[in-house]
Design an enzyme around this catalytic site. Structure first.
Site, short mmCIF file in Angstrom:
data_model
loop_
_atom_site.label_atom_id
_atom_site.label_comp_id
_atom_site.label_asym_id
_atom_site.label_seq_id
_atom_site.Cartn_x
_atom_site.Cartn_y
_atom_site.Cartn_z
CG ASP A 53 -1.92 1.14 1.20
OD1 ASP A 53 -2.27 1.61 0.11
OD2 ASP A 53 -2.34 1.57 2.28
CG ASP A 89 -4.10 4.94 -3.26
OD1 ASP A 89 -3.19 4.46 -2.55
OD2 ASP A 89 -5.30 4.74 -3.04
#
Length: 406
Positions: free
Chosen positions: A99, A280
């Protein structure tokens, strides 16, 4: 997280926004495995919007000087990239979701693989809390040896060990590779010595294992095939990586997240003027400001599909799609027609119909410093570089930039 992705282009001519990096030792790679799951398109869209709202909430809390934590939902409900790590002197194995939108590394989401302290473990007696919006974890901080590979071994890494978690499945925790500022406020307790926690990238650099605090990410488009290639993380020098073609274009990092400035054009017409947003890995789709998205939909002829929450186009409209162009650091990064659509082999995973064509873009309400999110749909087409040493983000074309996998 949500579905991670990439973009299209021929050989790129790099435009560098900062000085060239010094000569470095070769980067060290970590394989990341892809898992495909089933959800609904509405869950996919709504989870991304929740994540976007969490980015906004953190920015707002920073402006008002209120307590800020990583309120970011991290679960990509369709595609997840998992890194296998070991912890402790007895090499306990954990499978962590990669992440870029968070920075704490933690384990213990799967009770079947509980962390057992070993001779290298140090309990700090501090509490770790990270709220991801659609999930969170609460636990205790340890320092321990963490190995991302045989060559990437951190002797003294802060990790959270979950005592309770919600919203995480098919993984043991999170490998956070976002900027260190995102750890601010996540460690609580009388003994907590600092407001931020060094990330795995910070410690690899500090311990001299890599010569620059840089992470390169190579994703590949998802086809659902059993033998499709996996992804890769590269820590350290990425300049000579075989994972991209041409040159890397760099642009200055914006905000506490991996933020960039870009504009977006469709069919040669600018639909989003230069603005700040986020890159992202935890977001599947591409999110554009409402005005830009409406202009894009009007040009493509997309019709809202109730079953998936996405916009559907016909085969004829697909054949007529122009490039959707993201201009970053003076270089155009176009998404071809194939790169703009949801993988048709995964239609059933989002409640769609076989053979139908859905656009992989969604509208979001723009606010200061969060006007867009370039998600996995973009990242699977381009090699991405997250450079803490020079506070910049980079992109380059890959073998999948012009692929017709969808």
């Amino acid at each position: 997280m949500i579905y991670p992705f990439v973009i299209l282009c021929s050989l790129l001519s790099g435009v560098t926004a900062s000085p060239l990096a010094p000569t470095q030792t070769p980067g060290l790679s970590v394989p990341i495995r892809k898992f495909v799951s089933v959800t609904s398109g509405h869950n996919l869209v709504n989870t991304g919007r929740s994540r976007a709202q969490s980015f906004r909430d953190r920015a707002a809390s920073k402006r008002t000087s209120s307590t800020k934590r990583q309120e970011v939902p991290v679960v990509n409900e369709i595609i997840t990239y998992i890194a296998e790590i070991t912890v402790g002197t007895d090499n306990q194995t954990f499978h962590l979701l990669v992440d870029t939108g968070s920075s704490n590394t933690w384990i213990g989401a799967n009770s079947s693989y509980a962390y057992v302290p070993s001779s290298s473990s140090v309990w700090t007696d501090d509490i770790v809390i990270v709220d991801y919006g659609s999930g969170y974890f609460f636990g205790y901080e340890y320092y321990d040896t963490v190995a991302l590979s045989n060559d990437l071994v951190i002797k003294n890494q802060s990790i959270g060990v979950a005592d309770f978690q919600q919203g995480f499945t098919s993984m043991d925790g999170i490998l956070g590779i976002g900027p260190v500022a995102l750890t601010d406020g996540t460690i609580l307790g009388d003994l907590a010595p600092v407001t931020t926690v060094p990330t795995v990238s910070d410690n690899l650099f500090t311990e001299g294992i890599i010569s620059a605090e840089v992470v390169g990410i190579a994703f590949v488009p998802t086809t659902g095939a059993a033998d499709e290639p996996e992804g890769e993380l590269i820590f350290g020098d990425v300049e000579d990586s075989s994972k991209y073609t041409g040159q890397i274009t760099y642009t200055q990092k914006e905000t506490d997240y991996w933020g960039i400035t870009q504009s977006i054009s469709y069919s040669g017409i600018e639909i989003m003027a230069s603005a700040v947003g986020v890159v992202d890995t935890g977001t599947t789709l591409n999110y554009m400001p409402t005005d830009a998205f409406n202009a894009y939909i009007n040009s493509t002829g997309g019709i809202f599909d109730e079953a998936t929450g996405l916009y559907e186009i016909t085969e004829e409209q697909y054949d007529a799609l122009d490039d959707l162009v993201f201009t970053i650091g003076g270089t155009d990064f176009p998404l071809t027609s194939n790169a703009q659509i949801w993988p048709r082999t995964l239609n059933a995973n989002i409640g769609g119909e076989e053979g139908k064509i859905y656009l992989a873009a969604v509208a979001t309400d723009p606010v200061e410093d969060l006007n867009f999110i370039n998600g996995y749909v973009f990242l699977e087409r381009y090699f991405s570089v997250f450079d803490n040493t020079n506070s910049r983000v980079g992109f380059a074309a890959t073998a999948y930039t012009n692929a017709t996998t969808n």
